[in-house]
Design a protein around this motif. Sequence first.
Motif, PDB file in Angstrom:
ATOM      1  N   ALA A  46       0.829  -1.213   0.000  1.00  0.00           N
ATOM      2  CA  ALA A  46       0.000   0.000   0.000  1.00  0.00           C
ATOM      3  C   ALA A  46       0.862   1.262   0.000  1.00  0.00           C
ATOM      4  O   ALA A  46       0.600   2.210  -0.748  1.00  0.00           O
ATOM      5  N   VAL A  47       1.914   1.276   0.829  1.00  0.00           N
ATOM      6  CA  VAL A  47       2.790   2.454   0.892  1.00  0.00           C
ATOM      7  C   VAL A  47       3.534   2.644  -0.426  1.00  0.00           C
ATOM      8  O   VAL A  47       3.617   3.760  -0.966  1.00  0.00           O
ATOM      9  N   ALA A  48       4.082   1.552  -0.971  1.00  0.00           N
ATOM     10  CA  ALA A  48       4.825   1.642  -2.234  1.00  0.00           C
ATOM     11  C   ALA A  48       3.913   2.113  -3.361  1.00  0.00           C
ATOM     12  O   ALA A  48       4.295   2.972  -4.175  1.00  0.00           O
ATOM     13  N   LEU A  49       2.706   1.565  -3.405  1.00  0.00           N
ATOM     14  CA  LEU A  49       1.764   1.964  -4.445  1.00  0.00           C
ATOM     15  C   LEU A  49       1.352   3.422  -4.295  1.00  0.00           C
ATOM     16  O   LEU A  49       1.183   4.144  -5.282  1.00  0.00           O
ATOM     17  N   ALA A  50       1.222   3.865  -3.055  1.00  0.00           N
ATOM     18  CA  ALA A  50       0.868   5.265  -2.818  1.00  0.00           C
ATOM     19  C   ALA A  50       1.961   6.203  -3.321  1.00  0.00           C
ATOM     20  O   ALA A  50       1.676   7.234  -3.943  1.00  0.00           O
ATOM     21  N   VAL A  51       3.227   5.843  -3.072  1.00  0.00           N
ATOM     22  CA  VAL A  51       4.336   6.684  -3.535  1.00  0.00           C
ATOM     23  C   VAL A  51       4.379   6.734  -5.060  1.00  0.00           C
ATOM     24  O   VAL A  51       4.518   7.802  -5.675  1.00  0.00           O
ATOM     25  N   VAL A  52       4.242   5.548  -5.692  1.00  0.00           N
ATOM     26  CA  VAL A  52       4.271   5.490  -7.157  1.00  0.00           C
ATOM     27  C   VAL A  52       3.094   6.266  -7.743  1.00  0.00           C
ATOM     28  O   VAL A  52       3.238   7.041  -8.690  1.00  0.00           O
ATOM     29  N   SER A  53       1.913   6.065  -7.172  1.00  0.00           N
ATOM     30  CA  SER A  53       0.725   6.718  -7.704  1.00  0.00           C
ATOM     31  C   SER A  53       0.793   8.231  -7.530  1.00  0.00           C
ATOM     32  O   SER A  53       0.360   8.985  -8.398  1.00  0.00           O
ATOM     33  N   ALA A  54       1.333   8.673  -6.393  1.00  0.00           N
ATOM     34  CA  ALA A  54       1.430  10.118  -6.150  1.00  0.00           C
ATOM     35  C   ALA A  54       2.347  10.803  -7.151  1.00  0.00           C
ATOM     36  O   ALA A  54       2.157  11.978  -7.478  1.00  0.00           O
ATOM     37  N   GLY A  55       3.333  10.076  -7.659  1.00  0.00           N
ATOM     38  CA  GLY A  55       4.274  10.693  -8.589  1.00  0.00           C
ATOM     39  C   GLY A  55       3.962  10.459 -10.053  1.00  0.00           C
ATOM     40  O   GLY A  55       4.650  10.990 -10.929  1.00  0.00           O
ATOM     41  N   THR A  56       2.935   9.669 -10.347  1.00  0.00           N
ATOM     42  CA  THR A  56       2.634   9.284 -11.727  1.00  0.00           C
ATOM     43  C   THR A  56       1.429  10.058 -12.246  1.00  0.00           C
ATOM     44  O   THR A  56       0.415  10.172 -11.567  1.00  0.00           O
ATOM     45  N   GLN A  58       0.208  13.115 -15.629  1.00  0.00           N
ATOM     46  CA  GLN A  58       0.671  14.000 -16.702  1.00  0.00           C
ATOM     47  C   GLN A  58       1.905  14.790 -16.266  1.00  0.00           C
ATOM     48  O   GLN A  58       2.760  15.102 -17.079  1.00  0.00           O
ATOM     49  N   MET A  59       1.978  15.145 -14.985  1.00  0.00           N
ATOM     50  CA  MET A  59       3.188  15.764 -14.444  1.00  0.00           C
ATOM     51  C   MET A  59       3.903  14.727 -13.589  1.00  0.00           C
ATOM     52  O   MET A  59       3.398  14.310 -12.546  1.00  0.00           O
ATOM     53  N   HIS A  60       5.082  14.276 -14.052  1.00  0.00           N
ATOM     54  CA  HIS A  60       5.810  13.252 -13.300  1.00  0.00           C
ATOM     55  C   HIS A  60       6.530  13.883 -12.105  1.00  0.00           C
ATOM     56  O   HIS A  60       7.168  14.931 -12.223  1.00  0.00           O
ATOM     57  N   LEU A  61       6.404  13.209 -10.949  1.00  0.00           N
ATOM     58  CA  LEU A  61       7.120  13.625  -9.749  1.00  0.00           C
ATOM     59  C   LEU A  61       7.940  12.445  -9.245  1.00  0.00           C
ATOM     60  O   LEU A  61       7.388  11.352  -9.037  1.00  0.00           O
ATOM     61  N   ALA A  62       9.222  12.665  -9.051  1.00  0.00           N
ATOM     62  CA  ALA A  62      10.080  11.602  -8.519  1.00  0.00           C
ATOM     63  C   ALA A  62       9.730  11.364  -7.051  1.00  0.00           C
ATOM     64  O   ALA A  62       9.224  12.269  -6.367  1.00  0.00           O
ATOM     65  N   PRO A  63      10.001  10.153  -6.547  1.00  0.00           N
ATOM     66  CA  PRO A  63       9.711   9.882  -5.125  1.00  0.00           C
ATOM     67  C   PRO A  63      10.354  10.896  -4.185  1.00  0.00           C
ATOM     68  O   PRO A  63       9.768  11.268  -3.164  1.00  0.00           O
ATOM     69  N   GLY A  64      11.567  11.359  -4.525  1.00  0.00           N
ATOM     70  CA  GLY A  64      12.225  12.359  -3.688  1.00  0.00           C
ATOM     71  C   GLY A  64      11.463  13.679  -3.664  1.00  0.00           C
ATOM     72  O   GLY A  64      11.409  14.366  -2.638  1.00  0.00           O
ATOM     73  N   GLU A  65      10.865  14.031  -4.810  1.00  0.00           N
ATOM     74  CA  GLU A  65      10.091  15.276  -4.869  1.00  0.00           C
ATOM     75  C   GLU A  65       8.798  15.140  -4.046  1.00  0.00           C
ATOM     76  O   GLU A  65       8.378  16.079  -3.368  1.00  0.00           O
ATOM     77  N   VAL A  66       8.166  13.955  -4.129  1.00  0.00           N
ATOM     78  CA  VAL A  66       6.968  13.709  -3.315  1.00  0.00           C
ATOM     79  C   VAL A  66       7.325  13.808  -1.832  1.00  0.00           C
ATOM     80  O   VAL A  66       6.608  14.446  -1.038  1.00  0.00           O
ATOM     81  N   ALA A  67       8.456  13.185  -1.456  1.00  0.00           N
ATOM     82  CA  ALA A  67       8.893  13.215  -0.055  1.00  0.00           C
ATOM     83  C   ALA A  67       9.197  14.643   0.390  1.00  0.00           C
ATOM     84  O   ALA A  67       8.896  15.029   1.530  1.00  0.00           O
ATOM     85  N   HIS A  68       9.786  15.449  -0.514  1.00  0.00           N
ATOM     86  CA  HIS A  68      10.115  16.845  -0.163  1.00  0.00           C
ATOM     87  C   HIS A  68       8.842  17.640   0.123  1.00  0.00           C
ATOM     88  O   HIS A  68       8.785  18.397   1.106  1.00  0.00           O
ATOM     89  N   ILE A  69       7.824  17.476  -0.727  1.00  0.00           N
ATOM     90  CA  ILE A  69       6.575  18.238  -0.539  1.00  0.00           C
ATOM     91  C   ILE A  69       5.887  17.822   0.760  1.00  0.00           C
ATOM     92  O   ILE A  69       5.439  18.666   1.545  1.00  0.00           O
TER      93      ILE A  69
END
Length: 374
Positions: A46-56, A58-69
Amino acid sequence: MSTETQATSRAIEARPPEVTAAGAAVLPPPRPARATALLVALAIAAVALAVVSAGTGQMHLAPGEVAHILGAKLGLTIGAEPAAPNAEAVLMSIRLPRLTLAALAGAALATAGALMQGVFRNPLAEPGVIGVSSGAAAAACGGIALGAAALGPWTTAALAFAGGLGTTLLVYGLSRAGGRTEVVTLVLTGVAVNAIAGAAIALFVFLADSAAREEIIFWQLGSLNGTRWQYVVVAAPIVLVATLAAMTLARQLDLLTLGERSARHLGVDVEKLRIGAIILVALLTAAAVAFCGIIAFVGLVVPHLVRMAMGPGHRVLLPASALGGAVLLMAADLVARTAVAYADLPIGMLTSLVGGPFFFYLLRRTRRQCGGWG
């Protein structure tokens, strides 16, 4: 003998049964290591899917960018600063509320399915049996067709929630006689009410204008598009409280698998248990359907998958189903918004495309191993 009973018998034969104070055998306790491994694996997924989904998207966000926000919201400086200027708005206002509601709806529907199968002692039971989904759909479609807007953007969701709860109470009231509720009567009453609700939906589609008709069809296909934090704030307390309440019924549901008479001898108030479970199923399903539309097969398939891995004991089945449902719907939502560029596929269509063939596989598998569910 039903599959549930057969599975219970096999489990009892395979492992030494637990003996209650009354001296009666109940389902064997779950293997702690295996149950813990399954719950941890589902939580990690669930956590891994949430990270991938949050960054995927039309605007790609890397996991590091998601973590920064996310870290910035907590006063922490972690990850890499996003390159896109609107990254924070996209993540916090669009993706996270949608992702959170997907997890809540999946957990709600899967928990409701596990409850239904436990209280009805039937592996084919799912929330739609007691008319929750069809009642919610009829009320929502009626509101759309008639142009109801008393509560503004909340009108359709409120009508769907009220319709789901009201239909469930109607089915239960019609099937109750002499202070008792027969399972067969309850199921057949649900079938009749589902048919009436289907006819009402057809009538509303006929009466609606072109725009309302298109909205009705899209709503029934299920979608998380346009989810806002306000929806999450309303749905989350209902889903969390009802899910926790469902888990308190685990031991009584285990005893009920031995049969109503045996359960009564072991101190279970079967009618009270059935009423409580149906109320929780109605709350869980109505909370999910009100904001997402009709999403089929999650409540039917996920408990089966968990039961195949861990057996029929509800102490593991209920929490694992909640986590599994959250994972399944988050994955389906990720596919729905990324499979076709600049389009949002109906999530109910995807779950039906996957759930239908899987249910057919279950039928074939059960017939081959146990001779069927009859």
